[in-house]
Design a protein around this motif. Structure first.
Motif, PDB file in Angstrom:
ATOM      1  N   SER A 359      13.857  29.686  14.172  1.00 18.88           N
ATOM      2  CA  SER A 359      13.307  28.753  13.185  1.00 18.88           C
ATOM      3  C   SER A 359      11.794  28.646  13.292  1.00 18.88           C
ATOM      4  N   LYS A 362       9.508  30.270  10.711  1.00 15.48           N
ATOM      5  CA  LYS A 362       9.298  29.702   9.375  1.00 15.48           C
ATOM      6  C   LYS A 362       7.829  29.433   9.081  1.00 15.48           C
ATOM      7  N   ASP A 363       6.998  29.398  10.142  1.00 17.23           N
ATOM      8  CA  ASP A 363       5.581  29.137   9.890  1.00 17.23           C
ATOM      9  C   ASP A 363       4.845  30.380   9.371  1.00 17.23           C
ATOM     10  N   VAL A 367       7.993  34.529   5.516  1.00 13.47           N
ATOM     11  CA  VAL A 367       9.350  34.117   5.883  1.00 13.47           C
ATOM     12  C   VAL A 367       9.832  33.054   4.903  1.00 13.47           C
ATOM     13  N   LYS A 368      10.866  33.398   4.165  1.00 12.00           N
ATOM     14  CA  LYS A 368      11.396  32.515   3.129  1.00 12.00           C
ATOM     15  C   LYS A 368      12.471  31.576   3.667  1.00 12.00           C
ATOM     16  N   ASP A 369      13.283  32.081   4.599  1.00 14.68           N
ATOM     17  CA  ASP A 369      14.375  31.252   5.119  1.00 14.68           C
ATOM     18  C   ASP A 369      14.824  31.827   6.456  1.00 14.68           C
ATOM     19  N   VAL A 370      15.331  30.953   7.310  1.00 10.64           N
ATOM     20  CA  VAL A 370      15.943  31.348   8.575  1.00 10.64           C
ATOM     21  C   VAL A 370      17.310  30.695   8.646  1.00 10.64           C
ATOM     22  N   VAL A 379      16.612  36.336   9.260  1.00 17.58           N
ATOM     23  CA  VAL A 379      15.291  35.919   8.812  1.00 17.58           C
ATOM     24  C   VAL A 379      15.056  36.594   7.473  1.00 17.58           C
TER      25      VAL A 379
END
Length: 446
Positions: A359, A362-363, A367-370, A379
């Motif tokens: 997670s 996510k920064d 990266v759209k979603d984890v 990822v």
């Protein structure tokens, strides 16, 4: 005979003779996939002796890690004692022992096990049992199977027909099979302003409406992965699977959790259906992790209730390698290691750490979603201004250079490391993935 590390000879033979899964015919012989020369623990050895973290655990299957001497010795001993027996008119003690051992950990009354040698054939065989069940009961028109878009169930004709992935259906005659696809439970498909609870209600309403539209008397079964693995580790909304199970029960529709990937530990349970999602199915498929990838073995388990209803029938389906004694000797040995080393407990303990480390990615801008459950993680990336770019393979190439294999899926990086992975190894894996994403991002500046 090629020397173990004669990479040049291996690549030459590959170019000249080998067709691998999902091979592009137009480039056949031009592109050779990375050669793996060895494995140990959670690592594989690539060309020039490079040690790589096996991020996808082979193909979701190296549960206990590679290089277990006791597993190899058990396989060799069984091969010397009984290397093969025909399952058509004989049986063996390894097959009987494995069936009993699996039945002891299956949900509910799923006390009988059918064995074969590939995940696709496990799904195919389970679907044939569904057909037998409905036809023996005189419900010959009850033959439609409900499945979901984005799902993947295999490469045999029947299992491919149930797969909702366009890439699995393209150029094959699978559309002739009676299957009806429902929306995948992917939270990224949520319309603006819709909560996850609202999305769950939409999915369940869609199911009820589809049953009303097609007629419950025409629908034989609902097949679904508890977690859509190849589809990108799609974790369903809370309560969704339990409600699906209830709706199926109310409408005399068999429910098949397809646990080719999730069974035997990836979610910290023998089977995810009951222990993780709280459902008891009519039949359940398994594969991959049952032997930790040491030898092919898969199957399905079916409830006593189903068998009692078709007690007069003959299940006229089987395979040359059903109940293969070497494979069946390997299964209990792998299960024993999962138990004696408390590996399922380890997965439950380390899974939150795995999810939290992923997670942190996510920064990153692309990266759209984890998504993660147990030791299954994905990822999903998207390059701003270039949403359709297949960035996953690019990230994978950079990661391989850095010491990590990921499973690329168009714009996704999917991981399911061996269940014995440690926190330090998770740190290494995610650190390499971060650098791989950074390098791929640099190739696509805004």
């Amino acid at each position: 005979m090629y020397k173990l590390h004669d990479i040049t000879a291996i690549e030459a033979a590959t170019r000249s003779h080998l067709i691998q899964p999902w091979e592009s015919i137009s480039t056949l012989g031009e592109i050779v996939r990375p050669v793996i020369t060895g494995s140990k623990n959670i690592y594989v050895l690539g060309d020039q002796g490079r040690k790589l973290i096996d991020g996808p655990a082979g193909m979701w299957c190296s549960q206990i890690g590679c290089g277990r001497k006791n597993i190899a010795e058990a396989m060799a001993a069984q091969a010397m004692h009984l290397s093969y027996n025909s399952p058509w008119y004989t049986t063996s003690s390894p097959a009987a022992h494995l069936a009993e051992k699996i039945a002891n950990v299956t949900p509910g009354d799923l006390n009988h096990v059918f064995l074969t040698s590939g995940g696709s054939t496990a799904v195919d065989a389970a679907l044939r049992l569904v057909q037998l069940y409905q036809n023996v009961r005189g419900k010959t028109d009850k033959n439609i199977v409900l499945a979901r878009t984005g799902g993947y169930h295999g490469s045999t004709h029947l299992s491919a027909a149930m797969s909702g992935s366009p890439a699995s259906r393209r150029n094959f005659d699978v559309d002739r099979e009676p299957v009806s696809f429902l929306t995948e439970p992917n939270r990224l498909n949520l319309p603006a302003g819709v909560t996850e609870e609202g999305f769950c209600e939409f999915l369940l309403l869609e199911l009820r409406n589809r049953i009303a539209e097609l007629g419950a008397d025409k629908i034989a079964a609902f097949i679904a992965e508890p977690v859509q693995a190849s589809g990108g580790v799609i974790v369903p909304p809370d309560g969704y699977l339990k409600e699906v199970r209830q709706i199926c029960r109310e409408n005399d529709i068999l429910y098949i959790p397809e646990e080719v990937v999730t069974a035997f530990g990836l979610c910290g349970a023998w089977f995810a259906s009951e222990e993780v999602f709280g459902i008891t199915p009519d039949t359940i498929t398994f594969a991959k992790g049952v032997t930790s990838g040491y030898v092919p073995l898969v199957g399905f388990a079916v409830s006593d209730r189903i068998l009692n209803e078709i007690a007069a029938a003959v299940y006229s389906n089987g395979y040359t390698y059903s109940g293969h004694p070497v494979a069946c000797e390997t299964g209990p040995k792998s299960m024993d290691i999962l138990e004696s080393e408390e590996i399922l407990e380890h997965v439950r303990d380390i899974a939150p750490y795995f999810k939290s480390k992923l997670s942190q990615l996510k920064d990153m801008e692309i990266v759209k979603d984890v998504r993660a459950v147990g030791l299954l993680g994905a990822v999903e990336c998207e390059v701003p201004g270039q949403p359709d770019i297949a960035i996953g393979a690019e990230i994978d190439r950079h990661c391989v250079e850095l010491g990590l294999i990921v499973r690329p899926g168009r714009n996704m990086c999917v991981m399911s490391p061996p269940l014995i992975i440690t926190r330090d190894q998770i740190d290494d894996m995610v650190g390499i993935l971060r650098e791989g994403i950074l390098r791929a991002s640099a190739n696509h500046p805004n």
